[in-house]
Motif scaffolding. Structure first.
Motif, PDB file in Angstrom:
ATOM      1  N   UNK A  52       0.818  -1.213   0.000  1.00  0.00           N
ATOM      2  CA  UNK A  52       0.000   0.000   0.000  1.00  0.00           C
ATOM      3  C   UNK A  52       0.852   1.263   0.000  1.00  0.00           C
ATOM      4  N   UNK A  53       1.990   1.224   0.651  1.00  0.00           N
ATOM      5  CA  UNK A  53       2.897   2.369   0.627  1.00  0.00           C
ATOM      6  C   UNK A  53       3.406   2.586  -0.791  1.00  0.00           C
ATOM      7  N   UNK A  54       3.833   1.515  -1.445  1.00  0.00           N
ATOM      8  CA  UNK A  54       4.344   1.615  -2.815  1.00  0.00           C
ATOM      9  C   UNK A  54       3.250   2.055  -3.785  1.00  0.00           C
ATOM     10  N   UNK A  55       2.052   1.528  -3.629  1.00  0.00           N
ATOM     11  CA  UNK A  55       0.947   1.847  -4.532  1.00  0.00           C
ATOM     12  C   UNK A  55       0.485   3.288  -4.381  1.00  0.00           C
ATOM     13  N   UNK A  56       0.364   3.753  -3.140  1.00  0.00           N
ATOM     14  CA  UNK A  56      -0.228   5.073  -2.901  1.00  0.00           C
ATOM     15  C   UNK A  56       0.795   6.197  -2.774  1.00  0.00           C
ATOM     16  N   UNK A  57       2.070   5.852  -2.597  1.00  0.00           N
ATOM     17  CA  UNK A  57       3.131   6.835  -2.377  1.00  0.00           C
ATOM     18  C   UNK A  57       2.811   7.742  -1.184  1.00  0.00           C
TER      19      UNK A  57
END
Length: 76
Positions: free
Chosen positions: A22-27
């Motif tokens: 989720x961190x990678x997807x949402x930045x």
């Protein structure tokens, strides 16, 4: 709501991978961790350490982890 056995290293590893996704997807630059007071301190420390290590590895030097720990005097 079912309890998650975060004391199990495989479960904790899976949770970390979900948050990394989720961190990678949402930045995003941080997130609030709900009900930290209901998680063993050592599990919380390991989770936060893994997230911090991951975010630093992708260039996020100031990622914010905010945990809810409000409660009785034992939480002070």
């Amino acid at each position: 709501m079912k309890d998650i056995n975060a004391n199990n290293p495989q479960v904790l590893s899976a949770l970390v991978k979900v948050y990394q996704y989720w961190i990678a997807l949402s930045d995003c630059d941080g997130f609030r961790i709900d009900a930290v007071k209901h998680v063993p301190w050592e599990v919380s420390r390991k989770f936060c350490g893994a997230i911090r290590e991951y975010t630093e590895s992708i260039g996020k030097e100031n990622f914010l982890l905010l945990g809810e720990v409000a409660g009785g005097t034992e939480m002070a």
